[in-house]
Design a protein around this motif. Structure first.
Motif, mmCIF file in Angstrom:
data_model
loop_
_atom_site.group_PDB
_atom_site.id
_atom_site.type_symbol
_atom_site.label_atom_id
_atom_site.label_comp_id
_atom_site.label_asym_id
_atom_site.label_seq_id
_atom_site.Cartn_x
_atom_site.Cartn_y
_atom_site.Cartn_z
ATOM 1 N N HIS A 1 4.820 49.034 39.435
ATOM 2 C CA HIS A 1 5.311 49.868 40.524
ATOM 3 C C HIS A 1 6.607 49.278 41.044
ATOM 4 N N GLY A 2 7.302 50.030 41.858
ATOM 5 C CA GLY A 2 8.544 49.540 42.438
ATOM 6 C C GLY A 2 8.423 49.345 43.938
ATOM 7 N N GLY A 3 9.174 48.398 44.497
ATOM 8 C CA GLY A 3 9.221 48.207 45.932
ATOM 9 C C GLY A 3 8.074 47.385 46.471
ATOM 10 N N GLY A 4 8.282 46.859 47.722
ATOM 11 C CA GLY A 4 7.217 46.128 48.385
ATOM 12 C C GLY A 4 6.947 44.784 47.740
ATOM 13 N N THR A 5 5.744 44.261 47.996
ATOM 14 C CA THR A 5 5.321 42.979 47.430
ATOM 15 C C THR A 5 5.273 43.056 45.911
ATOM 16 N N SER A 6 5.843 42.062 45.241
ATOM 17 C CA SER A 6 5.812 42.065 43.785
ATOM 18 C C SER A 6 4.426 41.662 43.281
ATOM 19 N N HIS A 7 3.890 42.482 42.399
ATOM 20 C CA HIS A 7 2.618 42.178 41.762
ATOM 21 C C HIS A 7 2.826 41.694 40.320
ATOM 22 N N THR A 8 4.093 41.470 39.958
ATOM 23 C CA THR A 8 4.406 41.045 38.586
ATOM 24 C C THR A 8 5.133 39.706 38.534
ATOM 25 N N ALA A 9 5.537 39.180 39.684
ATOM 26 C CA ALA A 9 6.315 37.937 39.700
ATOM 27 C C ALA A 9 5.431 36.715 39.473
ATOM 28 N N LEU A 10 6.029 35.675 38.909
ATOM 29 C CA LEU A 10 5.367 34.382 38.784
ATOM 30 C C LEU A 10 5.115 33.833 40.180
ATOM 31 N N GLN A 11 3.857 33.476 40.482
ATOM 32 C CA GLN A 11 3.508 32.943 41.791
ATOM 33 C C GLN A 11 3.441 31.418 41.756
#
Length: 314
Positions: free
Chosen positions: A117-127
């Motif tokens: 998805h786009g926008g907001g909190t990233s759910h794909t970034a390295l944490q």
């Protein structure tokens, strides 16, 4: 003891962390759960017709739903792209033993790993560990046929003192042929965050957060789930989920109209409500990333969540 996890879950998961919250819609007296007499009446009819109707490939499933007046009805899901969909719909009865039959045209149900998805909190970034769940992740070798795949690290489960990441069979261990990558999913394989699909197919851009505990829930059981044993220090031990937080360890029965929300790699945080109970649904699975069809599984006793404007599932 891990084998009991699949029985306790009891419902098909779809690649995300799902949370039931207070009801979104006003419901008729005697909340419409599986024990309501009107729902039970529909289930009784459903049991007599579902097997025969689903012998037609155009019929993808049935469920208990409600009509515009809030009365429980028997929903029938028909493949919108089937050449004979119109014939099947014409042949279906309008009601069975006084129970209204309601047709829903839909795409085929297929286990998939989609675009973020786009926008907001990233759910794909390295944490930075310990990570939150509801994030991109998957099997570290999920690359075949010129593509790489991934899904969602859904939620945390604990047996005794041992914690596991719960995801889907089709995210952690559906690679069952060596054709496109000369390997198959095996116990002990790294489970990574983010998934390969979000690090340009290069595992060096991800981190190991768990190791696969392969139990092959499909095709023989009634749940699509898989677990990875948490690597110490890599996952928040309270099971916190992106944009949701820590969820209750208690479970609640499903009700038609009940509000739900989920946090997943592809859709981020999304909300909807329950529109069907006791569903029998056929879902198609691949044999590896971008591979061929491995099998089609018919699940029973499932919960249907509304997908209005394509905002809940991907």
């Amino acid at each position: 003891m891990l084998n009991t996890i699949f029985l306790r879950l009891g419902k098909l998961l779809a690649g995300f962390a799902l949370m039931i919250s207070p009801m979104a819609l006003a419901l008729p007296p005697g909340l419409l759960d599986n024990n309501h007499p009107a729902v039970q009446a529909v289930i009784a009819v459903q049991k007599t017709v579902t097997d025969s109707w689903m012998q037609q490939p155009e019929v993808l499933g049935t469920a208990v739903a409600v009509n515009e007046s809030g009365t429980p009805v028997l929903a029938v899901y028909v493949d919108r792209d089937a050449a004979k969909a119109g014939d099947v719909i014409r042949d279906l009865p309008k009601n069975v033993r006084g129970i209204e039959v309601q047709v829903h045209l839909t795409d085929k149900f297929r286990s998939m790993k989609g675009n973020p998805h786009g926008g907001g909190t990233s759910h794909t970034a390295l944490q930075t560990p310990p990570i939150q769940l509801g994030t991109s992740g998957g099997w570290s070798k999920d690359l075949a046929n010129g593509f790489c795949c991934g899904g969602t690290l859904g939620s945390l489960v604990q047996i005794g003192s041992t914690q596991y990441i719960l995801s889907n069979y089709h995210v952690f261990e559906s690679d069952i042929v060596s054709g496109g990558n000369n390997t198959v999913a095996t116990t002990g394989d790294p489970i990574i965050q983010p998934g390969l699909i979000d690090v340009n197919c290069n595992v060096s851009g991800a981190q190991t957060v768990a190791t696969l505990e392969k139990h092959t829930s499909l095709p023989n059981s009634n749940v699509d789930c898989s677990v990875g044993k948490v690597v110490t220090g890599q996952v928040k031990n309270d099971g916190s989920i992106l944009e949701i937080g820590t969820i209750s360890s208690s479970t609640a029965g499903a009700l038609i109209g009940q509000a739900v929300k989920k946090s997943g790699r592809t859709t981020g945080l999304s909300r909807s409500s329950i529109v069907g109970l006791n569903a029998t649904i056929s879902v198609t699975y691949d044999n590896e990333c971008a591979g061929g069809t491995a099998f089609t599984k018919t699940f029973t006793g499932q919960i249907v969540v509304g997908h209005k404007a394509s905002r809940f599932l991907k």
